[in-house]
Motif scaffolding. Structure first.
Motif, PDB file in Angstrom:
ATOM      1  N   PHE A  76     -94.219  62.154  77.902  1.00 29.23           N
ATOM      2  CA  PHE A  76     -95.433  61.686  78.567  1.00 29.23           C
ATOM      3  C   PHE A  76     -95.114  61.147  79.961  1.00 29.23           C
ATOM      4  N   LYS A  77     -94.068  60.330  80.038  1.00 29.14           N
ATOM      5  CA  LYS A  77     -93.681  59.762  81.328  1.00 29.14           C
ATOM      6  C   LYS A  77     -93.223  60.844  82.299  1.00 29.14           C
ATOM      7  N   ARG A  78     -92.585  61.880  81.759  1.00 27.40           N
ATOM      8  CA  ARG A  78     -92.076  62.948  82.616  1.00 27.40           C
ATOM      9  C   ARG A  78     -93.210  63.725  83.268  1.00 27.40           C
ATOM     10  N   THR A  79     -94.314  63.917  82.557  1.00 26.64           N
ATOM     11  CA  THR A  79     -95.401  64.758  83.062  1.00 26.64           C
ATOM     12  C   THR A  79     -96.453  63.980  83.848  1.00 26.64           C
ATOM     13  N   LEU A  80     -96.488  62.667  83.720  1.00 27.58           N
ATOM     14  CA  LEU A  80     -97.500  61.873  84.415  1.00 27.58           C
ATOM     15  C   LEU A  80     -97.172  61.789  85.898  1.00 27.58           C
ATOM     16  N   ARG A  81     -98.159  62.017  86.747  1.00 26.30           N
ATOM     17  CA  ARG A  81     -97.952  61.998  88.186  1.00 26.30           C
ATOM     18  C   ARG A  81     -98.881  60.972  88.848  1.00 26.30           C
ATOM     19  N   PRO A  82     -98.525  60.489  90.051  1.00 27.97           N
ATOM     20  CA  PRO A  82     -99.423  59.596  90.788  1.00 27.97           C
ATOM     21  C   PRO A  82    -100.743  60.288  91.096  1.00 27.97           C
ATOM     22  N   VAL A  83    -101.811  59.512  91.179  1.00 28.71           N
ATOM     23  CA  VAL A  83    -103.136  60.035  91.498  1.00 28.71           C
ATOM     24  C   VAL A  83    -103.574  59.471  92.844  1.00 28.71           C
ATOM     25  N   ARG A  84    -103.772  60.350  93.819  1.00 27.03           N
ATOM     26  CA  ARG A  84    -104.258  59.926  95.130  1.00 27.03           C
ATOM     27  C   ARG A  84    -105.778  59.915  95.107  1.00 27.03           C
ATOM     28  N   ALA A  85    -106.348  58.802  95.533  1.00 23.10           N
ATOM     29  CA  ALA A  85    -107.801  58.650  95.570  1.00 23.10           C
ATOM     30  C   ALA A  85    -108.174  57.930  96.848  1.00 23.10           C
ATOM     31  N   GLY A  86    -108.498  58.694  97.887  1.00 23.77           N
ATOM     32  CA  GLY A  86    -108.766  58.083  99.178  1.00 23.77           C
ATOM     33  C   GLY A  86    -107.513  57.423  99.709  1.00 23.77           C
ATOM     34  N   ARG A  87    -107.624  56.151 100.067  1.00 26.11           N
ATOM     35  CA  ARG A  87    -106.483  55.405 100.607  1.00 26.11           C
ATOM     36  C   ARG A  87    -105.635  54.742  99.517  1.00 26.11           C
ATOM     37  N   VAL A  88    -106.002  54.983  98.264  1.00 26.47           N
ATOM     38  CA  VAL A  88    -105.319  54.362  97.127  1.00 26.47           C
ATOM     39  C   VAL A  88    -104.531  55.425  96.361  1.00 26.47           C
ATOM     40  N   THR A  89    -103.364  55.057  95.880  1.00 27.23           N
ATOM     41  CA  THR A  89    -102.615  55.903  94.948  1.00 27.23           C
ATOM     42  C   THR A  89    -102.424  55.117  93.660  1.00 27.23           C
ATOM     43  N   ILE A  90    -102.942  55.669  92.568  1.00 22.99           N
ATOM     44  CA  ILE A  90    -102.863  55.013  91.263  1.00 22.99           C
ATOM     45  C   ILE A  90    -101.622  55.523  90.547  1.00 22.99           C
ATOM     46  N   VAL A  91    -100.759  54.584  90.127  1.00 22.24           N
ATOM     47  CA  VAL A  91     -99.486  54.974  89.532  1.00 22.24           C
ATOM     48  C   VAL A  91     -99.170  54.094  88.327  1.00 22.24           C
ATOM     49  N   PRO A  92     -98.413  54.635  87.357  1.00 27.47           N
ATOM     50  CA  PRO A  92     -97.843  53.768  86.324  1.00 27.47           C
ATOM     51  C   PRO A  92     -96.672  53.002  86.922  1.00 27.47           C
ATOM     52  N   PRO A  93     -96.236  51.947  86.269  1.00 29.66           N
ATOM     53  CA  PRO A  93     -95.184  51.102  86.863  1.00 29.66           C
ATOM     54  C   PRO A  93     -93.918  51.856  87.238  1.00 29.66           C
ATOM     55  N   TRP A  94     -93.529  52.860  86.447  1.00 28.62           N
ATOM     56  CA  TRP A  94     -92.262  53.540  86.699  1.00 28.62           C
ATOM     57  C   TRP A  94     -92.331  54.544  87.866  1.00 28.62           C
ATOM     58  N   LEU A  95     -93.518  54.734  88.458  1.00 30.52           N
ATOM     59  CA  LEU A  95     -93.645  55.646  89.593  1.00 30.52           C
ATOM     60  C   LEU A  95     -94.065  54.913  90.872  1.00 30.52           C
ATOM     61  N   ARG A  96     -93.971  53.598  90.857  1.00 27.62           N
ATOM     62  CA  ARG A  96     -94.412  52.803  92.013  1.00 27.62           C
ATOM     63  C   ARG A  96     -93.735  53.262  93.305  1.00 27.62           C
ATOM     64  N   GLU A  97     -92.464  53.651  93.223  1.00 20.13           N
ATOM     65  CA  GLU A  97     -91.715  54.028  94.420  1.00 20.13           C
ATOM     66  C   GLU A  97     -92.160  55.363  94.998  1.00 20.13           C
ATOM     67  N   GLU A  98     -92.971  56.118  94.278  1.00 16.91           N
ATOM     68  CA  GLU A  98     -93.408  57.425  94.763  1.00 16.91           C
ATOM     69  C   GLU A  98     -94.695  57.360  95.593  1.00 16.91           C
ATOM     70  N   VAL A  99     -95.245  56.174  95.794  1.00 16.32           N
ATOM     71  CA  VAL A  99     -96.450  56.034  96.613  1.00 16.32           C
ATOM     72  C   VAL A  99     -96.099  56.299  98.076  1.00 16.32           C
ATOM     73  N   GLU A 100     -96.856  57.200  98.708  1.00 13.02           N
ATOM     74  CA  GLU A 100     -96.584  57.563 100.091  1.00 13.02           C
ATOM     75  C   GLU A 100     -96.849  56.392 101.035  1.00 13.02           C
ATOM     76  N   ALA A 101     -96.107  56.379 102.124  1.00 14.57           N
ATOM     77  CA  ALA A 101     -96.307  55.356 103.148  1.00 14.57           C
ATOM     78  C   ALA A 101     -97.742  55.415 103.654  1.00 14.57           C
ATOM     79  N   GLY A 102     -98.354  54.264 103.830  1.00 12.85           N
ATOM     80  CA  GLY A 102     -99.731  54.193 104.302  1.00 12.85           C
ATOM     81  C   GLY A 102    -100.763  54.170 103.196  1.00 12.85           C
ATOM     82  N   HIS A 103    -100.338  54.426 101.957  1.00 13.53           N
ATOM     83  CA  HIS A 103    -101.266  54.370 100.824  1.00 13.53           C
ATOM     84  C   HIS A 103    -101.125  53.042 100.087  1.00 13.53           C
TER      85      HIS A 103
END
Length: 279
Positions: free
Chosen positions: A66-93
């Motif tokens: 489940f963790k392997r397949t879950l990806r960040p969700v970009r929604a406007g200026r926000v990126t919704i992520v689970p805790p283990w993907l926090r570092e994958e949020v793009e700069a400016g989001h």
């Protein structure tokens, strides 16, 4: 491993997912047109999900998959992520961290993403009295994702309400995880129609923005309450609407005098925005 196979997808069975979590599911995934719910022991399930079947399967690390397949969700200026993907949020989001499975509304469903995108399109930081930030009411807050998103996007404060008392401590925890203080976002058990639905300690009984991720029949029922909670020309954001039910929502908004009604479609789901009557 004990797995309950429920026909359908996570989208088509969205209304039933909370029932599975409440019944003790330790994980959910969609595979081949079937929702798979993992349980430690066989349990009695509500009638709404009785059309599935129990199966014994070989043990596997479903959580790792489940963790392997879950990806960040970009929604406007926000990126919704689970805790283990926090570092994958793009700069400016703006990162919005939500633990999947804690309560309804993780951002990975079209309805939640559409609502966050709509909030992102508003200049929440400059709305409200003297431009101090919008006052936002999130109806049916669930995990608190929309109220928290509003605060991250510059709202002066947001109030999230839900009829399910179980969601309230989860939403508060999510706000803490995202560094949003209680002075900016609050959560309470309740529903519209309570007079007035005030933001605690602030004496606010009308809002610049009302956002609700419910379903068409509830939007129809609550349309008058939405109007009562909004300031004149305040922004209304409604989602959780199946496209086939759009006429019901359109008629409700017309009945209550809302203007500038616009729709955004995403597959079988729709988001509707409107402006409250001027007076």
């Amino acid at each position: 491993m004990l797995v309950y196979h429920l026909p359908g997808t996570l989208d088509t069975r969205e209304a039933d997912l909370d029932l599975l979590w409440a019944a003790g599911a330790t994980g959910l995934e969609e595979r081949g047109g079937v929702v798979r719910a993992y349980f430690d022991t066989r349990t009695e399930l509500p009638p709404q999900v009785s059309d599935g079947e129990w199966r014994e399967e070989a043990d596997q690390d479903w959580l790792a998959e489940f963790k392997r397949t879950l990806r960040p969700v970009r929604a406007g200026r926000v990126t919704i992520v689970p805790p283990w993907l926090r570092e994958e949020v793009e700069a400016g989001h703006l990162p919005l961290v939500i633990e999947p499975g804690m309560a309804f509304g993780t951002g990975h469903h079209a309805t939640t993403r559409l609502a966050v995108e709509s909030l992102s399109a508003l200049n929440l930081a400059t709305l409200g009295p003297q431009g101090t930030g919008a006052r936002v009411l999130d109806v049916g807050t669930g995990s608190g994702v929309l109220a928290i998103a509003a605060a991250l996007l510059g709202a002066g404060f947001a109030l999230g309400v839900d009829i399910d008392p179980i969601t309230i401590p989860i939403a508060r925890e999510n706000a803490q995880v995202n560094g949003v203080p209680a002075s900016r976002v609050r959560f309470a058990e309740g529903t519209l129609g309570e007079d007035p639905l005030t933001f605690p300690d602030e004496g606010v009984d009308t809002y610049d923005v009302v956002v609700a991720n419910l379903y068409a029949e509830l939007h129809d029922l609550l349309a008058g309450e939405y109007a009562a909670q909004l300031v004149p020309d305040g922004a209304l954001i409604l989602t959780g609407i199946l496209t086939v039910k759009l006429p019901l929502v359109r008629a409700a908004l017309d009945r209550e005098g809302f203007t500038n009604v616009q729709e955004t479609l995403d597959g079988e789901w729709a988001l509707v925005t409107a402006r409250a009557p001027l007076g």
